[in-house]
Write an enzyme that holds these catalytic residues in place. Structure first.
Site, PDB file in Angstrom:
ATOM      1  N   LYS A   1       0.853  -1.261   0.024  1.00 19.22           N
ATOM      2  CA  LYS A   1       0.091  -0.122  -0.067  1.00 19.22           C
ATOM      3  C   LYS A   1       0.907   1.169   0.199  1.00 19.22           C
ATOM      4  CE  LYS A   1      -1.012   2.362   3.553  1.00 19.22           C
ATOM      5  NZ  LYS A   1      -1.543   2.681   4.778  1.00 19.22           N
TER       6      LYS A   1
ATOM      7  N   CYS B   1     -19.033   5.946   5.874  1.00 14.94           N
ATOM      8  CA  CYS B   1     -18.790   4.408   5.847  1.00 14.94           C
ATOM      9  C   CYS B   1     -17.893   4.216   7.148  1.00 14.94           C
ATOM     10  CB  CYS B   1     -18.522   3.709   4.663  1.00 14.94           C
ATOM     11  SG  CYS B   1     -19.058   2.172   4.582  1.00 14.94           S
TER      12      CYS B   1
END
Length: 405
Positions: A255, A325
């Site tokens: 990442k 979210c």
């Protein structure tokens, strides 16, 4: 008298018949006739000549039949060789055909009709509509990642190699850490001097005080020291310009490598997937199969998501995960995708359906409160006016006191 006998011999039907039989064949018959000519005066000579001629005729017929049969076999000179080679050729052809069938079954999949099965490009339903809704909800760009992310933490006036190094350091510190804490630690490092040479010469105790309280700060101190040493030795204080080179650095994962390539080198090598992107992709059904870790999510997303969206998708979903979210108690009632999201209202309490009428979206997007340590903590709309949850917490504290006493 001799002339009369010779004339009678030549004109006799018996001798004329024998001569016709003898001369109707080829040169071989003539040679045989010449060989028995001295014996023609005897009656048995004619029978011998006739039998020889018949044998020659039969031999020629047999030879002609053999020649014709050989001609039909493409001019082959050895009928026996062809007869023995034919079974071998047939067996070789049969084995080759069966081998070809086996190979085709391995390499190509067939349906019941025998036609090749075509693999269609998979993509989640309504993903374009859902992405447009997320862009709309993120249009204000007021999430923590928008102002305190890795691309906002480096010194814009520093040399290019120093800027790239600071981007990598901010990504290393951001793991398991809020953006607010990462930004504060990067500010202190920049004031101290955030270069590979400077961090390499700083002792671990001082470096720990500068980056505290980032998550796993003790391990990150060691990673920063080791990475700085490698960069000074192999890259002159700069960072690698490939994903393979970046992931070899201590404390740098896929990442961070993909985000560093995008932010520092302006090259899109892959999707940077953190916990927010991993969680939201699974909730929206953007994966063919649910994944268990961010790296599996990255590979699954890259199989169908257009490459021109790889750079945008990270900051979109990270900010969306910070505001709407949420990891726990997501604000599904405020989400524009609540009617198309397969996970809508599964993790959020039912009372959140009433929050929208009581509070405006601007006030419920993200409320922040400072703790005693100075670290900012997100306070969601579902934590407002919850006397029941406060009472439960009070009861737990009272129970713990009784157990201690």
């Amino acid at each position: 008298m001799f002339s009369a006998v010779l004339c009678f011999r030549m004109t006799s039907p018996y001798f004329s018949q024998n001569m016709t039989v003898v001369t109707r064949r080829a040169e071989k018959v003539a040679r045989c006739t010449a060989a028995v000519a001295p014996l023609r005066s005897r009656r048995g000579d004619a029978d011998a000549i006739s039998s020889v001629a018949v044998k020659v005729e039969e031999e020629e017929a047999r030879i002609s039949q053999k020649t014709a049969s050989l001609t039909t076999l493409d001019g082959s000179q050895d009928l026996l060789q062809l007869a023995t080679a034919q079974p071998k050729l047939e067996s070789d052809a049969l084995s080759l055909s069966s081998l070809g069938r086996r190979r085709r079954q391995i390499k190509v999949e067939y349906d019941e009709g025998g036609s090749p099965v075509k693999t269609e490009h998979w993509e989640p339903p309504d993903w374009k509509k859902q992405l447009a809704h997320i862009r709309e909800m993120r249009s204000s760009r007021d999430a923590p990642v928008d102002s305190m992310g890795a691309e906002k933490c480096y010194d814009a006036e520093a040399p290019a190699n120093v800027r790239r190094f600071q981007v990598l350091v901010s990504l290393m510190l951001s793991s398991q850490t809020k953006d607010q804490v990462t930004a504060a630690a990067m500010q202190r490092l920049r004031e101290h001097g955030c270069t590979a040479e400077k961090l390499l010469s700083t002792d671990e105790e001082t470096l720990g005080k500068l980056i505290y309280p980032v998550g796993f700060w003790r391990n990150k101190v060691k990673f920063l020291k080791m990475t700085s040493a490698m960069l000074v030795k192999d890259y002159g204080g700069d960072i690698p310009d490939t994903v393979e080179g970046l992931v070899r650095l201590p404390g740098v994962g896929p990442k961070m490598a993909h985000l560093a390539m995008d932010i520092a080198w302006d090259q899109v090598s892959g999707i940077g997937v953190d916990t927010h992107v991993h969680r939201i992709s699974n909730r929206l059904g953007w994966l063919m199969k649910p994944t268990k870790n961010p790296e599996a999510t990255r590979k699954a997303l890259q199989e169908w998501l257009p490459r021109d969206l790889w750079s945008e998708i990270n900051w979109l979903l990270v900010g969306f995960g910070q505001q709407v979210c949420l990891p726990t108690n997501p604000l599904c009632s405020l989400c524009l995708n609540q009617h198309s999201c397969p996970s809508a209202h599964q993790s959020s309490p039912a009372k959140l359906l009433k929050v929208q009428s009581a509070l405006s979206p601007s006030s419920t997007s993200s409320l922040q409160a400072k703790t005693e340590s100075g670290q900012e903590t997100d306070v969601n709309a579902d934590t407002i006016n919850e006397p029941q949850s406060v009472n439960l917490a009070t009861q737990r504290r009272k129970l713990n006191r009784k157990v201690k006493h």
